[in-house]
Write a protein that holds these residues in place. Structure first.
Motif, PDB file in Angstrom:
ATOM      1  N   THR A 195      19.945   0.660 -11.790  1.00 32.64           N
ATOM      2  CA  THR A 195      18.988   0.060 -12.717  1.00 32.64           C
ATOM      3  C   THR A 195      18.949  -1.432 -12.422  1.00 32.64           C
ATOM      4  O   THR A 195      19.913  -1.998 -11.902  1.00 32.64           O
ATOM      5  CB  THR A 195      19.412   0.258 -14.182  1.00 32.64           C
ATOM      6  N   GLY A 196      17.840  -2.065 -12.788  1.00 32.92           N
ATOM      7  CA  GLY A 196      17.728  -3.503 -12.543  1.00 32.92           C
ATOM      8  C   GLY A 196      17.771  -3.812 -11.048  1.00 32.92           C
ATOM      9  O   GLY A 196      17.580  -2.940 -10.203  1.00 32.92           O
ATOM     10  N   LEU A 197      18.036  -5.097 -10.750  1.00 35.04           N
ATOM     11  CA  LEU A 197      18.019  -5.515  -9.346  1.00 35.04           C
ATOM     12  C   LEU A 197      19.234  -5.021  -8.570  1.00 35.04           C
ATOM     13  O   LEU A 197      19.170  -4.775  -7.390  1.00 35.04           O
ATOM     14  CB  LEU A 197      18.021  -7.043  -9.261  1.00 35.04           C
ATOM     15  N   GLY A 198      20.364  -4.964  -9.257  1.00 31.80           N
ATOM     16  CA  GLY A 198      21.592  -4.632  -8.549  1.00 31.80           C
ATOM     17  C   GLY A 198      22.215  -5.911  -8.020  1.00 31.80           C
ATOM     18  O   GLY A 198      21.504  -6.867  -7.667  1.00 31.80           O
ATOM     19  N   LEU A 199      23.540  -5.926  -8.000  1.00 29.49           N
ATOM     20  CA  LEU A 199      24.224  -7.150  -7.571  1.00 29.49           C
ATOM     21  C   LEU A 199      23.999  -7.443  -6.091  1.00 29.49           C
ATOM     22  O   LEU A 199      24.134  -8.575  -5.646  1.00 29.49           O
ATOM     23  CB  LEU A 199      25.725  -7.045  -7.872  1.00 29.49           C
ATOM     24  N   PHE A 200      23.634  -6.401  -5.336  1.00 34.20           N
ATOM     25  CA  PHE A 200      23.310  -6.620  -3.921  1.00 34.20           C
ATOM     26  C   PHE A 200      22.144  -7.613  -3.804  1.00 34.20           C
ATOM     27  O   PHE A 200      22.220  -8.598  -3.073  1.00 34.20           O
ATOM     28  CB  PHE A 200      22.938  -5.275  -3.261  1.00 34.20           C
ATOM     29  N   LEU A 201      21.083  -7.332  -4.585  1.00 37.19           N
ATOM     30  CA  LEU A 201      19.918  -8.235  -4.524  1.00 37.19           C
ATOM     31  C   LEU A 201      20.238  -9.604  -5.131  1.00 37.19           C
ATOM     32  O   LEU A 201      19.716 -10.619  -4.673  1.00 37.19           O
ATOM     33  CB  LEU A 201      18.721  -7.605  -5.234  1.00 37.19           C
ATOM     34  N   VAL A 202      21.086  -9.624  -6.162  1.00 37.24           N
ATOM     35  CA  VAL A 202      21.481 -10.914  -6.762  1.00 37.24           C
ATOM     36  C   VAL A 202      22.114 -11.783  -5.685  1.00 37.24           C
ATOM     37  O   VAL A 202      21.771 -12.961  -5.517  1.00 37.24           O
ATOM     38  CB  VAL A 202      22.465 -10.686  -7.942  1.00 37.24           C
ATOM     39  N   ARG A 203      23.038 -11.165  -4.924  1.00 37.07           N
ATOM     40  CA  ARG A 203      23.711 -11.921  -3.864  1.00 37.07           C
ATOM     41  C   ARG A 203      22.711 -12.390  -2.799  1.00 37.07           C
ATOM     42  O   ARG A 203      22.764 -13.520  -2.308  1.00 37.07           O
ATOM     43  CB  ARG A 203      24.786 -11.050  -3.218  1.00 37.07           C
ATOM     44  N   GLU A 204      21.760 -11.516  -2.452  1.00 37.60           N
ATOM     45  CA  GLU A 204      20.758 -11.872  -1.440  1.00 37.60           C
ATOM     46  C   GLU A 204      19.878 -13.029  -1.913  1.00 37.60           C
ATOM     47  O   GLU A 204      19.576 -13.946  -1.159  1.00 37.60           O
ATOM     48  CB  GLU A 204      19.868 -10.658  -1.126  1.00 37.60           C
ATOM     49  N   ILE A 205      19.482 -12.971  -3.176  1.00 33.66           N
ATOM     50  CA  ILE A 205      18.600 -14.024  -3.737  1.00 33.66           C
ATOM     51  C   ILE A 205      19.325 -15.372  -3.726  1.00 33.66           C
ATOM     52  O   ILE A 205      18.775 -16.391  -3.306  1.00 33.66           O
ATOM     53  CB  ILE A 205      18.149 -13.654  -5.169  1.00 33.66           C
TER      54      ILE A 205
ATOM     55  N   ALA B 288      11.258   0.519  -6.222  1.00 39.59           N
ATOM     56  CA  ALA B 288      11.369  -0.746  -6.966  1.00 39.59           C
ATOM     57  C   ALA B 288      12.227  -1.745  -6.189  1.00 39.59           C
ATOM     58  O   ALA B 288      11.907  -2.935  -6.107  1.00 39.59           O
ATOM     59  CB  ALA B 288      11.991  -0.480  -8.336  1.00 39.59           C
ATOM     60  N   PHE B 289      13.292  -1.218  -5.588  1.00 43.05           N
ATOM     61  CA  PHE B 289      14.164  -2.081  -4.783  1.00 43.05           C
ATOM     62  C   PHE B 289      13.380  -2.700  -3.619  1.00 43.05           C
ATOM     63  O   PHE B 289      13.456  -3.896  -3.350  1.00 43.05           O
ATOM     64  CB  PHE B 289      15.350  -1.253  -4.249  1.00 43.05           C
ATOM     65  N   ALA B 290      12.591  -1.842  -2.946  1.00 44.05           N
ATOM     66  CA  ALA B 290      11.806  -2.315  -1.798  1.00 44.05           C
ATOM     67  C   ALA B 290      10.859  -3.431  -2.220  1.00 44.05           C
ATOM     68  O   ALA B 290      10.649  -4.417  -1.507  1.00 44.05           O
ATOM     69  CB  ALA B 290      11.034  -1.156  -1.189  1.00 44.05           C
ATOM     70  N   LYS B 291      10.292  -3.292  -3.430  1.00 44.78           N
ATOM     71  CA  LYS B 291       9.345  -4.303  -3.928  1.00 44.78           C
ATOM     72  C   LYS B 291      10.076  -5.641  -4.163  1.00 44.78           C
ATOM     73  O   LYS B 291       9.626  -6.695  -3.711  1.00 44.78           O
ATOM     74  CB  LYS B 291       8.701  -3.821  -5.223  1.00 44.78           C
ATOM     75  N   ASP B 292      11.226  -5.562  -4.850  1.00 47.37           N
ATOM     76  CA  ASP B 292      11.993  -6.790  -5.137  1.00 47.37           C
ATOM     77  C   ASP B 292      12.450  -7.455  -3.843  1.00 47.37           C
ATOM     78  O   ASP B 292      12.385  -8.673  -3.697  1.00 47.37           O
ATOM     79  CB  ASP B 292      13.217  -6.459  -6.005  1.00 47.37           C
ATOM     80  N   TYR B 293      12.937  -6.632  -2.910  1.00 44.77           N
ATOM     81  CA  TYR B 293      13.459  -7.186  -1.665  1.00 44.77           C
ATOM     82  C   TYR B 293      12.354  -7.874  -0.874  1.00 44.77           C
ATOM     83  O   TYR B 293      12.556  -8.914  -0.253  1.00 44.77           O
ATOM     84  CB  TYR B 293      14.107  -6.080  -0.821  1.00 44.77           C
ATOM     85  N   GLN B 294      11.168  -7.282  -0.923  1.00 49.38           N
ATOM     86  CA  GLN B 294      10.040  -7.862  -0.177  1.00 49.38           C
ATOM     87  C   GLN B 294       9.646  -9.230  -0.724  1.00 49.38           C
ATOM     88  O   GLN B 294       9.252 -10.130   0.011  1.00 49.38           O
ATOM     89  CB  GLN B 294       8.841  -6.922  -0.269  1.00 49.38           C
TER      90      GLN B 294
ATOM     91  N   ILE C 227       0.848  -1.211   0.000  1.00 51.22           N
ATOM     92  CA  ILE C 227       0.000   0.000   0.000  1.00 51.22           C
ATOM     93  C   ILE C 227       0.882   1.260   0.000  1.00 51.22           C
ATOM     94  O   ILE C 227       0.644   2.206  -0.757  1.00 51.22           O
ATOM     95  CB  ILE C 227      -0.946  -0.002   1.227  1.00 51.22           C
ATOM     96  N   THR C 228       1.900   1.220   0.833  1.00 51.48           N
ATOM     97  CA  THR C 228       2.786   2.388   0.938  1.00 51.48           C
ATOM     98  C   THR C 228       3.465   2.674  -0.400  1.00 51.48           C
ATOM     99  O   THR C 228       3.521   3.819  -0.844  1.00 51.48           O
ATOM    100  CB  THR C 228       3.850   2.138   2.026  1.00 51.48           C
ATOM    101  N   ARG C 229       3.968   1.609  -1.048  1.00 51.57           N
ATOM    102  CA  ARG C 229       4.632   1.791  -2.352  1.00 51.57           C
ATOM    103  C   ARG C 229       3.662   2.345  -3.390  1.00 51.57           C
ATOM    104  O   ARG C 229       3.987   3.250  -4.151  1.00 51.57           O
ATOM    105  CB  ARG C 229       5.195   0.453  -2.841  1.00 51.57           C
TER     106      ARG C 229
ATOM    107  N   LYS D  93      15.247 -13.615 -12.152  1.00 52.01           N
ATOM    108  CA  LYS D  93      15.584 -12.194 -12.247  1.00 52.01           C
ATOM    109  C   LYS D  93      17.079 -11.985 -11.996  1.00 52.01           C
ATOM    110  O   LYS D  93      17.719 -11.151 -12.641  1.00 52.01           O
ATOM    111  CB  LYS D  93      14.787 -11.395 -11.211  1.00 52.01           C
ATOM    112  N   ALA D  94      17.631 -12.749 -11.027  1.00 51.82           N
ATOM    113  CA  ALA D  94      19.040 -12.595 -10.680  1.00 51.82           C
ATOM    114  C   ALA D  94      19.924 -12.952 -11.882  1.00 51.82           C
ATOM    115  O   ALA D  94      20.887 -12.242 -12.196  1.00 51.82           O
ATOM    116  CB  ALA D  94      19.383 -13.476  -9.486  1.00 51.82           C
TER     117      ALA D  94
END
Lengths: 371, 205
Positions: free
Chosen positions: A328-338, A217-223, A170-172, A270-271
């Motif tokens: 742009t995109g997920l970012g390698l941070f999120l790739v590593r997290e996934i 967008a980052f918050a959405k992917d991370y969630q 909702i917040t996003r 996505k990663a």
């Protein structure tokens, strides 16, 4: 063999047994009392034989026990006295020895060659097994209790996650709406052709709004990470589906991973796309991407390498940091997290100006190679 | 199989005497008010059509706990107390005054059920032994838990064997448990019981 010799032989045999043995006649007179019983009770066979069982072991005067012993000689068959109802029928030599000791007593009828009935009383010390079972029950109860607690916690956690997801969503959504309005008015303001400081401030505001959109967008992917159960992905299929788009025309992509499959969060799609997209975008002149794998100890290492520009040496330690890059995109941070959800680790081992090389280490148990 | 009414009555009476005696023993042992009744006794040839699935039907669906005593001599066969697994577990728990709601028949509970079964079986065997003129040889009582059909099949020595099944109601602390007493006899052993009952009826003990 005389009757005496037979008795001696029988006594010698009974003395070798690790259980207490006592033989009684139909009139409950003791005819044998073995060494184990002597040791346990402190009563010597000489003091027990030819005595009435009730005089030697007073518990046998108890009506409940007496009735059941009588059943044996009335054709009722063997009798069992469990440790639960009769913890210690044969008391040990000293009262301190009795502490915590439990016995199982069984009495079986048999007949001598002369037709005379006898009953063999066998006394087993079952203290050790009883303790083990009681400990087992205790551990089982504890596990059961912890499991129920865990279940409750998981249920509460699921509710909390669901609420947080709803709140985040909702917040996003609201932020995006406001951001859209903000960017609209910003465009109106820019259309007025402002000059000087105002134009500069508007440009900065536009850049800040862009960062804000990326953050949302980052918050959405991370969630979404870890919300679904991990599943098996075959690497060659994963590569093919990730590189189908227009952005990969003119790039030769080869995969040599046989039937290798990895257990991963569904966001691995996505990663992987992000890794290939990075290879093309940041490689600048990339024409080849190779995907291979090799076994190291019990693990598998999946390698994605290209012939692009590579990662500058000064950036190697930072590319997996949150916020690094062009947002742009997920970012390698999120790739590593996934990848980390199922225990995979990613590092960059390429050479600057010669190409990027990502090594993804997949631990044992998280990969398989079906026939 | 044609069972004379007198034989059925005689067997029912012997089982009732034994069960009644064992009820008294269980009362004393556990300090619980245990009542045992045998409302129904059936005698059939085990080879008769659908014997297993009809007579033992109610026990065949789930795992059953059973305590068995095998014997040979003037009578040859086996004697089992059969109680559905969860009923047996609850019976042991209530008789021993255990707290909580355990779900497993562990070694200590098996030992306790073995004693409870032993009390009932011994008492009934003792009652039945008034029909005998000599002592029987016994094996040591055993415990098993399995589906009823799997349990009974290995006990059957011959297709001409005769099964005596007595439905048994346990009432402990106002809780009801249903089990079965199952006596499996060779054809000759059953014939011997039949002859002895008629002989006692005619001549007295």
């Amino acid at each position: 063999m005389t009757e005496l010799e037979k008795n001696v032989k029988c006594s010698l045999f009974l003395n070798t047994l690790p259980v207490g043995v006592c033989i009684i006649r139909e009139d409950h007179i003791i005819s044998s009392w073995n060494h184990t019983l002597e040791n346990w009770t402190g009563i010597q066979s000489i003091d027990a034989i030819d005595k009435h069982l009730e005089n030697v072991v007073p518990v046998f005067t108890d009506r409940i026990i007496k009735d059941r012993v009588n059943v044996i000689f009335k054709g009722g068959g063997p009798v069992i006295f469990s440790s639960r109802f009769h913890p210690r029928i044969f008391p040990l030599a000293s009262s301190t020895q009795n502490e915590g000791r439990v016995q199982r007593v069984s009495i079986s009828p048999f007949e001598l060659t002369d037709g005379e009935a006898r009953a063999m009383i066998v006394v087993e010390d079952v203290t050790a097994i009883t303790d083990q079972v009681l400990k087992y029950r205790q551990i089982k109860d504890q596990i059961k209790h912890e499991f129920e607690e865990k279940k409750k916690t998981e249920q509460a956690l699921a509710v909390a996650i669901s609420k947080l997801n709803t709140l985040g969503s909702i917040t996003r959504h609201d932020l995006n709406n406001i951001l859209t309005a903000f960017l609209g008015y910003l465009t109106f303001a820019q259309n007025e052709k402002p000059e000087g400081k105002i134009a500069e401030y508007l440009e900065k505001m536009e850049r800040a709004a862009g960062v804000m959109r990326n953050q949302i967008a980052f918050a959405k992917d991370y969630q979404e990470m870890g919300n679904s159960l991990p599943t098996w992905f075959r690497i060659d299929k994963l590569v093919n589906s990730s590189t189908k788009g227009m952005g990969f025309s003119g790039i030769t992509i080869s995969v040599d991973t046989n039937t290798l499959e990895v257990l991963a969060d569904p966001l691995i799609v996505k990663a992987m796309y992000n890794l290939f997209e990075n290879a093309v975008r940041h490689g600048e002149h990339t024409t080849i991407i190779n995907v291979t794998s090799k076994k190291i100890d019990d693990d598998i290492v999946k390698i994605i390498e290209d012939n692009g520009k590579g990662v500058p040496i000064q950036n190697k330690n930072r590319i997996f940091d949150r916020g690094f890059g062009s947002n742009t995109g997920l970012g390698l941070f999120l790739v590593r997290e996934i990848l980390g959800i199922t225990g995979m680790q990613i590092i960059e081992t390429g050479t600057d100006e010669k190409g990027a090389r990502f090594e993804i280490r997949v631990p044992a148990g998280q990969f398989r190679c079906p026939e | 199989m044609n069972i004379p009414e007198e034989v059925l009555d005689g067997v029912r009476e012997l089982i009732t005497i034994g069960v009644g005696l064992s009820g008294g023993m269980l009362n004393q042992l556990t300090n619980a008010h245990v009542t045992l009744t045998v409302p129904d006794v059936q005698i059939s040839n085990v080879a008769s059509e659908n014997y297993m699935s009809t007579v033992l039907y109610r026990l065949s669906l789930d795992n059953t706990s059973y305590v068995t005593l095998k014997f040979s001599g003037e009578l040859t066969g086996s004697f089992s107390l059969m109680i559905p697994y969860h009923s047996a577990l609850n019976l042991v728990v209530i008789l021993t005054g255990e707290e909580g709601s355990p779900d497993e028949m562990d070694a200590l509970r098996v030992e306790t059920l073995l004693e409870v079964g032993n009390i009932i079986i011994s008492a009934v065997m003792s009652a039945v032994s008034i029909l005998l003129t000599s002592r029987l040889s016994f094996e040591f009582p055993s415990y098993r838990s399995e589906k009823t059909l799997n349990l009974i099949s290995p006990l059957i020595l011959n297709q001409s064997d005769v099964g005596i099944i007595a439905k048994t109601h346990f009432s402990v602390f106002q809780k009801e448990f249903v089990g079965d007493i199952f006596m499996l006899l060779t054809r000759d052993s059953y014939q011997h019981i039949e002859n002895r009952i008629f002989s006692i009826m005619n001549e007295g003990l």
